[in-house]
Design a protein around this motif. Structure first.
Motif, PDB file in Angstrom:
ATOM      1  N   HIS A  30       0.820  -1.213   0.000  1.00 52.27           N
ATOM      2  CA  HIS A  30       0.000   0.000   0.000  1.00 52.27           C
ATOM      3  C   HIS A  30       0.854   1.263   0.000  1.00 52.27           C
ATOM      4  O   HIS A  30       0.483   2.267   0.604  1.00 52.27           O
ATOM      5  CB  HIS A  30      -0.961  -0.008   1.199  1.00 52.27           C
ATOM      6  CG  HIS A  30      -1.891  -1.166   1.192  1.00 52.27           C
ATOM      7  ND1 HIS A  30      -1.696  -2.294   1.965  1.00 52.27           N
ATOM      8  CD2 HIS A  30      -3.022  -1.396   0.468  1.00 52.27           C
ATOM      9  CE1 HIS A  30      -2.667  -3.158   1.724  1.00 52.27           C
ATOM     10  NE2 HIS A  30      -3.485  -2.639   0.820  1.00 52.27           N
ATOM     11  N   SER A  31       1.984   1.197  -0.673  1.00 46.91           N
ATOM     12  CA  SER A  31       2.891   2.347  -0.750  1.00 46.91           C
ATOM     13  C   SER A  31       3.467   2.440  -2.155  1.00 46.91           C
ATOM     14  O   SER A  31       3.654   1.412  -2.822  1.00 46.91           O
ATOM     15  CB  SER A  31       4.047   2.185   0.248  1.00 46.91           C
ATOM     16  OG  SER A  31       3.574   2.052   1.565  1.00 46.91           O
ATOM     17  N   HIS A  32       3.742   3.661  -2.590  1.00 48.99           N
ATOM     18  CA  HIS A  32       4.379   3.824  -3.899  1.00 48.99           C
ATOM     19  C   HIS A  32       5.207   5.116  -3.931  1.00 48.99           C
ATOM     20  O   HIS A  32       4.967   6.045  -3.159  1.00 48.99           O
ATOM     21  CB  HIS A  32       3.351   3.813  -5.035  1.00 48.99           C
ATOM     22  CG  HIS A  32       2.431   4.987  -5.020  1.00 48.99           C
ATOM     23  ND1 HIS A  32       1.287   5.030  -4.261  1.00 48.99           N
ATOM     24  CD2 HIS A  32       2.482   6.187  -5.655  1.00 48.99           C
ATOM     25  CE1 HIS A  32       0.680   6.189  -4.435  1.00 48.99           C
ATOM     26  NE2 HIS A  32       1.384   6.914  -5.265  1.00 48.99           N
ATOM     27  N   VAL A  33       6.173   5.124  -4.820  1.00 43.67           N
ATOM     28  CA  VAL A  33       7.037   6.283  -5.034  1.00 43.67           C
ATOM     29  C   VAL A  33       7.056   6.566  -6.526  1.00 43.67           C
ATOM     30  O   VAL A  33       7.336   5.663  -7.329  1.00 43.67           O
ATOM     31  CB  VAL A  33       8.474   6.016  -4.545  1.00 43.67           C
ATOM     32  CG1 VAL A  33       9.385   7.181  -4.871  1.00 43.67           C
ATOM     33  CG2 VAL A  33       8.485   5.731  -3.049  1.00 43.67           C
ATOM     34  N   THR A  34       6.726   7.796  -6.911  1.00 43.12           N
ATOM     35  CA  THR A  34       6.695   8.148  -8.329  1.00 43.12           C
ATOM     36  C   THR A  34       7.501   9.414  -8.594  1.00 43.12           C
ATOM     37  O   THR A  34       7.747  10.209  -7.688  1.00 43.12           O
ATOM     38  CB  THR A  34       5.247   8.382  -8.821  1.00 43.12           C
ATOM     39  OG1 THR A  34       4.686   9.472  -8.101  1.00 43.12           O
ATOM     40  CG2 THR A  34       4.390   7.153  -8.626  1.00 43.12           C
ATOM     41  N   PHE A  35       7.898   9.562  -9.844  1.00 47.42           N
ATOM     42  CA  PHE A  35       8.540  10.801 -10.287  1.00 47.42           C
ATOM     43  C   PHE A  35       7.963  11.173 -11.640  1.00 47.42           C
ATOM     44  O   PHE A  35       7.481  10.312 -12.387  1.00 47.42           O
ATOM     45  CB  PHE A  35      10.070  10.649 -10.372  1.00 47.42           C
ATOM     46  CG  PHE A  35      10.541   9.593 -11.333  1.00 47.42           C
ATOM     47  CD1 PHE A  35      10.748   9.890 -12.675  1.00 47.42           C
ATOM     48  CD2 PHE A  35      10.781   8.303 -10.889  1.00 47.42           C
ATOM     49  CE1 PHE A  35      11.196   8.929 -13.565  1.00 47.42           C
ATOM     50  CE2 PHE A  35      11.229   7.323 -11.777  1.00 47.42           C
ATOM     51  CZ  PHE A  35      11.431   7.634 -13.109  1.00 47.42           C
ATOM     52  N   PRO A 150      -2.234  -0.741  14.582  1.00 45.28           N
ATOM     53  CA  PRO A 150      -2.230   0.659  14.152  1.00 45.28           C
ATOM     54  C   PRO A 150      -1.671   0.812  12.738  1.00 45.28           C
ATOM     55  O   PRO A 150      -0.717   0.113  12.345  1.00 45.28           O
ATOM     56  CB  PRO A 150      -1.318   1.351  15.169  1.00 45.28           C
ATOM     57  CG  PRO A 150      -1.246   0.425  16.325  1.00 45.28           C
ATOM     58  CD  PRO A 150      -1.414  -0.958  15.772  1.00 45.28           C
ATOM     59  N   ALA A 151      -2.256   1.717  11.969  1.00 47.18           N
ATOM     60  CA  ALA A 151      -1.779   2.043  10.623  1.00 47.18           C
ATOM     61  C   ALA A 151      -1.830   3.558  10.456  1.00 47.18           C
ATOM     62  O   ALA A 151      -2.806   4.193  10.841  1.00 47.18           O
ATOM     63  CB  ALA A 151      -2.642   1.371   9.557  1.00 47.18           C
ATOM     64  N   ALA A 152      -0.754   4.121   9.908  1.00 46.85           N
ATOM     65  CA  ALA A 152      -0.679   5.566   9.683  1.00 46.85           C
ATOM     66  C   ALA A 152      -0.431   5.819   8.204  1.00 46.85           C
ATOM     67  O   ALA A 152       0.302   5.072   7.552  1.00 46.85           O
ATOM     68  CB  ALA A 152       0.439   6.183  10.529  1.00 46.85           C
ATOM     69  N   GLY A 153      -1.038   6.876   7.678  1.00 49.68           N
ATOM     70  CA  GLY A 153      -0.880   7.206   6.263  1.00 49.68           C
ATOM     71  C   GLY A 153      -0.177   8.536   6.075  1.00 49.68           C
ATOM     72  O   GLY A 153      -0.405   9.488   6.823  1.00 49.68           O
ATOM     73  N   PHE A 154       0.692   8.588   5.059  1.00 48.44           N
ATOM     74  CA  PHE A 154       1.477   9.791   4.776  1.00 48.44           C
ATOM     75  C   PHE A 154       1.574  10.010   3.273  1.00 48.44           C
ATOM     76  O   PHE A 154       1.562   9.062   2.493  1.00 48.44           O
ATOM     77  CB  PHE A 154       2.905   9.660   5.324  1.00 48.44           C
ATOM     78  CG  PHE A 154       2.960   9.488   6.796  1.00 48.44           C
ATOM     79  CD1 PHE A 154       3.011  10.587   7.645  1.00 48.44           C
ATOM     80  CD2 PHE A 154       2.939   8.221   7.356  1.00 48.44           C
ATOM     81  CE1 PHE A 154       3.047  10.425   9.011  1.00 48.44           C
ATOM     82  CE2 PHE A 154       2.968   8.044   8.728  1.00 48.44           C
ATOM     83  CZ  PHE A 154       3.027   9.153   9.559  1.00 48.44           C
ATOM     84  N   LYS A 155       1.707  11.281   2.911  1.00 45.62           N
ATOM     85  CA  LYS A 155       2.033  11.639   1.526  1.00 45.62           C
ATOM     86  C   LYS A 155       3.133  12.687   1.583  1.00 45.62           C
ATOM     87  O   LYS A 155       3.059  13.645   2.348  1.00 45.62           O
ATOM     88  CB  LYS A 155       0.814  12.186   0.784  1.00 45.62           C
ATOM     89  CG  LYS A 155       1.133  12.477  -0.684  1.00 45.62           C
ATOM     90  CD  LYS A 155      -0.108  12.750  -1.496  1.00 45.62           C
ATOM     91  CE  LYS A 155       0.261  12.877  -2.965  1.00 45.62           C
ATOM     92  NZ  LYS A 155      -0.912  13.043  -3.814  1.00 45.62           N
ATOM     93  N   VAL A 156       4.166  12.477   0.767  1.00 36.24           N
ATOM     94  CA  VAL A 156       5.296  13.401   0.689  1.00 36.24           C
ATOM     95  C   VAL A 156       5.450  13.825  -0.765  1.00 36.24           C
ATOM     96  O   VAL A 156       5.457  12.977  -1.666  1.00 36.24           O
ATOM     97  CB  VAL A 156       6.600  12.736   1.192  1.00 36.24           C
ATOM     98  CG1 VAL A 156       7.787  13.662   1.010  1.00 36.24           C
ATOM     99  CG2 VAL A 156       6.459  12.330   2.658  1.00 36.24           C
ATOM    100  N   THR A 157       5.540  15.143  -1.007  1.00 36.04           N
ATOM    101  CA  THR A 157       5.698  15.650  -2.368  1.00 36.04           C
ATOM    102  C   THR A 157       6.763  16.743  -2.400  1.00 36.04           C
ATOM    103  O   THR A 157       7.029  17.391  -1.380  1.00 36.04           O
ATOM    104  CB  THR A 157       4.376  16.238  -2.906  1.00 36.04           C
ATOM    105  OG1 THR A 157       3.919  17.262  -2.008  1.00 36.04           O
ATOM    106  CG2 THR A 157       3.302  15.166  -3.051  1.00 36.04           C
ATOM    107  N   GLY A 158       7.325  16.938  -3.570  1.00 38.20           N
ATOM    108  CA  GLY A 158       8.304  18.002  -3.733  1.00 38.20           C
ATOM    109  C   GLY A 158       8.899  17.979  -5.114  1.00 38.20           C
ATOM    110  O   GLY A 158       8.584  17.117  -5.942  1.00 38.20           O
ATOM    111  N   THR A 159       9.754  18.943  -5.369  1.00 40.06           N
ATOM    112  CA  THR A 159      10.410  19.074  -6.668  1.00 40.06           C
ATOM    113  C   THR A 159      11.898  19.258  -6.443  1.00 40.06           C
ATOM    114  O   THR A 159      12.309  20.008  -5.563  1.00 40.06           O
ATOM    115  CB  THR A 159       9.845  20.281  -7.442  1.00 40.06           C
ATOM    116  OG1 THR A 159       8.428  20.102  -7.601  1.00 40.06           O
ATOM    117  CG2 THR A 159      10.485  20.408  -8.813  1.00 40.06           C
ATOM    118  N   SER A 183       6.819  12.192  -5.654  1.00 43.75           N
ATOM    119  CA  SER A 183       5.641  11.943  -4.812  1.00 43.75           C
ATOM    120  C   SER A 183       5.749  10.553  -4.197  1.00 43.75           C
ATOM    121  O   SER A 183       6.037   9.579  -4.904  1.00 43.75           O
ATOM    122  CB  SER A 183       4.362  12.052  -5.643  1.00 43.75           C
ATOM    123  OG  SER A 183       3.238  11.763  -4.835  1.00 43.75           O
ATOM    124  N   ALA A 184       5.552  10.486  -2.901  1.00 43.67           N
ATOM    125  CA  ALA A 184       5.532   9.200  -2.205  1.00 43.67           C
ATOM    126  C   ALA A 184       4.299   9.168  -1.330  1.00 43.67           C
ATOM    127  O   ALA A 184       3.976  10.133  -0.635  1.00 43.67           O
ATOM    128  CB  ALA A 184       6.788   9.034  -1.357  1.00 43.67           C
TER     129      ALA A 184
END
Length: 192
Positions: A30-35, A150-159, A183-184
Protein backbone atom coordinates in the motif's frame (compact mmCIF):
# COMPACT_ATOMS: atom_id res chain seq x y z
CA UNK A 1 19.77 16.44 47.81
CA UNK A 2 17.76 18.67 45.48
CA UNK A 3 20.41 18.27 42.77
CA UNK A 4 20.31 14.50 43.11
CA UNK A 5 16.51 14.44 42.84
CA UNK A 6 16.57 16.75 39.82
CA UNK A 7 19.22 14.62 38.09
CA UNK A 8 17.27 11.45 38.80
CA UNK A 9 14.05 13.03 37.49
CA UNK A 10 15.83 14.25 34.34
CA UNK A 11 17.31 10.80 33.73
CA UNK A 12 13.89 9.20 34.18
CA UNK A 13 12.30 11.65 31.75
CA UNK A 14 15.01 11.02 29.16
CA UNK A 15 14.61 7.26 29.57
CA UNK A 16 10.82 7.55 29.19
CA UNK A 17 11.24 9.64 26.03
CA UNK A 18 13.54 7.04 24.49
CA UNK A 19 11.16 4.19 25.24
CA UNK A 20 8.16 6.15 23.96
CA UNK A 21 9.55 6.36 20.44
CA UNK A 22 7.83 4.14 17.92
CA UNK A 23 9.27 2.90 14.64
CA UNK A 24 6.91 2.67 11.66
CA UNK A 25 7.70 0.79 8.43
CA UNK A 26 5.97 1.19 5.08
CA UNK A 27 3.49 -1.48 4.00
CA UNK A 28 4.85 -2.32 0.55
CA UNK A 29 1.47 -3.43 -0.78
CA UNK A 30 0.00 0.00 0.00
CA UNK A 31 2.89 2.35 -0.75
CA UNK A 32 4.38 3.82 -3.90
CA UNK A 33 7.04 6.28 -5.03
CA UNK A 34 6.69 8.15 -8.33
CA UNK A 35 8.54 10.80 -10.29
CA UNK A 36 7.50 12.96 -13.22
CA UNK A 37 9.76 14.68 -15.75
CA UNK A 38 8.80 16.68 -18.84
CA UNK A 39 10.04 15.38 -22.20
CA UNK A 40 10.67 17.80 -25.11
CA UNK A 41 8.77 20.48 -23.14
CA UNK A 42 5.45 19.01 -24.27
CA UNK A 43 4.73 15.75 -22.44
CA UNK A 44 5.23 14.25 -19.01
CA UNK A 45 6.85 10.89 -18.37
CA UNK A 46 6.06 9.16 -15.09
CA UNK A 47 8.11 6.51 -13.38
CA UNK A 48 8.17 4.52 -10.17
CA UNK A 49 10.60 2.60 -8.00
CA UNK A 50 9.35 -0.92 -7.35
CA UNK A 51 11.83 -1.73 -4.56
CA UNK A 52 12.08 0.69 -1.65
CA UNK A 53 11.86 0.91 2.13
CA UNK A 54 10.77 3.81 4.32
CA UNK A 55 10.96 4.22 8.08
CA UNK A 56 9.44 6.83 10.38
CA UNK A 57 10.44 7.13 14.03
CA UNK A 58 8.29 9.32 16.27
CA UNK A 59 7.27 9.64 19.90
CA UNK A 60 4.36 12.04 19.35
CA UNK A 61 1.05 10.74 17.95
CA UNK A 62 0.78 13.67 15.51
CA UNK A 63 4.27 12.81 14.12
CA UNK A 64 5.44 16.38 14.71
CA UNK A 65 8.78 14.98 15.90
CA UNK A 66 9.11 12.44 13.07
CA UNK A 67 12.45 11.30 11.72
CA UNK A 68 12.06 9.91 8.21
CA UNK A 69 14.41 7.74 6.18
CA UNK A 70 13.95 6.25 2.73
CA UNK A 71 16.04 4.04 0.43
CA UNK A 72 15.14 2.97 -3.14
CA UNK A 73 16.99 0.47 -5.30
CA UNK A 74 17.75 2.37 -8.51
CA UNK A 75 17.65 -0.82 -10.61
CA UNK A 76 13.94 -1.07 -9.76
CA UNK A 77 13.09 2.06 -11.80
CA UNK A 78 10.04 1.44 -14.01
CA UNK A 79 8.46 3.73 -16.62
CA UNK A 80 6.47 0.97 -18.37
CA UNK A 81 8.93 1.06 -21.30
CA UNK A 82 11.77 -1.50 -21.26
CA UNK A 83 14.03 0.44 -23.62
CA UNK A 84 13.69 3.66 -21.63
CA UNK A 85 14.17 1.78 -18.34
CA UNK A 86 17.38 0.28 -19.68
CA UNK A 87 18.62 3.74 -20.63
CA UNK A 88 17.69 5.11 -17.19
CA UNK A 89 19.74 2.34 -15.54
CA UNK A 90 22.79 3.18 -17.68
CA UNK A 91 25.70 5.55 -16.94
CA UNK A 92 23.71 8.35 -18.64
CA UNK A 93 21.28 8.49 -15.70
CA UNK A 94 21.09 6.36 -12.52
CA UNK A 95 24.26 4.36 -13.29
CA UNK A 96 22.88 1.52 -11.17
CA UNK A 97 26.16 -0.43 -11.19
CA UNK A 98 27.94 2.47 -9.48
CA UNK A 99 25.02 3.96 -7.50
CA UNK A 100 22.63 1.12 -6.58
CA UNK A 101 20.52 3.23 -4.22
CA UNK A 102 19.04 6.67 -3.78
CA UNK A 103 18.21 7.76 -0.27
CA UNK A 104 16.68 10.46 1.91
CA UNK A 105 17.31 11.11 5.61
CA UNK A 106 15.38 13.86 7.36
CA UNK A 107 17.17 16.46 9.47
CA UNK A 108 14.14 18.44 10.74
CA UNK A 109 10.38 18.72 10.55
CA UNK A 110 8.31 21.89 10.97
CA UNK A 111 4.52 22.36 11.23
CA UNK A 112 2.77 23.83 8.17
CA UNK A 113 -0.89 23.48 9.14
CA UNK A 114 -3.01 20.73 10.68
CA UNK A 115 -1.39 17.41 9.82
CA UNK A 116 0.97 19.20 7.41
CA UNK A 117 4.72 19.58 7.73
CA UNK A 118 7.82 20.85 5.95
CA UNK A 119 10.22 17.92 5.94
CA UNK A 120 13.87 18.92 5.51
CA UNK A 121 16.62 16.42 4.89
CA UNK A 122 19.46 15.18 2.74
CA UNK A 123 18.74 13.48 -0.58
CA UNK A 124 21.49 11.33 -2.07
CA UNK A 125 21.15 10.69 -5.82
CA UNK A 126 23.82 9.69 -8.32
CA UNK A 127 26.48 9.91 -5.58
CA UNK A 128 25.62 13.52 -4.69
CA UNK A 129 24.01 14.57 -1.40
CA UNK A 130 22.05 17.83 -1.22
CA UNK A 131 19.57 19.33 1.26
CA UNK A 132 15.96 19.33 0.09
CA UNK A 133 12.58 20.32 1.54
CA UNK A 134 9.44 18.28 0.93
CA UNK A 135 5.80 18.76 1.91
CA UNK A 136 4.55 15.97 4.17
CA UNK A 137 0.93 15.26 5.08
CA UNK A 138 -0.05 12.92 7.90
CA UNK A 139 -3.35 11.55 6.61
CA UNK A 140 -4.26 10.01 9.95
CA UNK A 141 -3.69 7.01 12.18
CA UNK A 142 -6.29 4.28 12.52
CA UNK A 143 -6.66 0.70 13.68
CA UNK A 144 -6.49 -1.50 10.60
CA UNK A 145 -9.81 -3.43 10.58
CA UNK A 146 -8.13 -6.56 9.20
CA UNK A 147 -4.91 -6.78 11.22
CA UNK A 148 -6.26 -4.89 14.28
CA UNK A 149 -2.87 -3.10 14.36
CA UNK A 150 -2.23 0.66 14.15
CA UNK A 151 -1.78 2.04 10.62
CA UNK A 152 -0.68 5.57 9.68
CA UNK A 153 -0.88 7.21 6.26
CA UNK A 154 1.48 9.79 4.78
CA UNK A 155 2.03 11.64 1.53
CA UNK A 156 5.30 13.40 0.69
CA UNK A 157 5.70 15.65 -2.37
CA UNK A 158 8.30 18.00 -3.73
CA UNK A 159 10.41 19.07 -6.67
CA UNK A 160 14.15 18.71 -7.18
CA UNK A 161 16.50 19.91 -9.91
CA UNK A 162 18.37 17.06 -11.54
CA UNK A 163 21.25 19.44 -12.35
CA UNK A 164 21.89 19.75 -8.59
CA UNK A 165 22.77 16.06 -8.59
CA UNK A 166 24.62 15.84 -11.91
CA UNK A 167 21.85 13.53 -13.08
CA UNK A 168 21.38 13.05 -16.83
CA UNK A 169 23.74 15.93 -17.53
CA UNK A 170 24.10 14.93 -21.22
CA UNK A 171 20.47 15.88 -21.74
CA UNK A 172 19.67 19.59 -21.42
CA UNK A 173 16.32 21.16 -20.62
CA UNK A 174 15.13 21.25 -24.26
CA UNK A 175 15.17 17.43 -24.09
CA UNK A 176 14.29 16.82 -20.41
CA UNK A 177 13.11 19.31 -17.82
CA UNK A 178 15.58 20.16 -15.08
CA UNK A 179 12.78 19.98 -12.53
CA UNK A 180 11.59 16.56 -11.45
CA UNK A 181 8.44 16.17 -9.37
CA UNK A 182 8.57 13.51 -6.66
CA UNK A 183 5.64 11.94 -4.81
CA UNK A 184 5.53 9.20 -2.20
CA UNK A 185 2.39 7.90 -0.58
CA UNK A 186 2.13 5.10 1.87
CA UNK A 187 0.59 3.20 4.70
CA UNK A 188 2.84 2.50 7.66
CA UNK A 189 2.59 -0.05 10.44
CA UNK A 190 4.44 -0.27 13.71
CA UNK A 191 7.64 -2.31 13.46
CA UNK A 192 7.64 -5.45 15.57
Amino acid sequence: MKKTLLLAAAALLMQTAVFAQTTWKNDKAHSHVTFTITHLAVSDVDGTFKDFDATIVAAKPDFSDAKVSFVAQTASVNTENDRRDGHLKSEDFFDVAKYPTLSFVSTSIAPAGTGKYKLTGNLTLHGVTKPVVFDMVHRGTITNPMSKAPAAGFKVTGTIKRSDFGFGSKYGSPMLSDEVELSASGEFGQAK
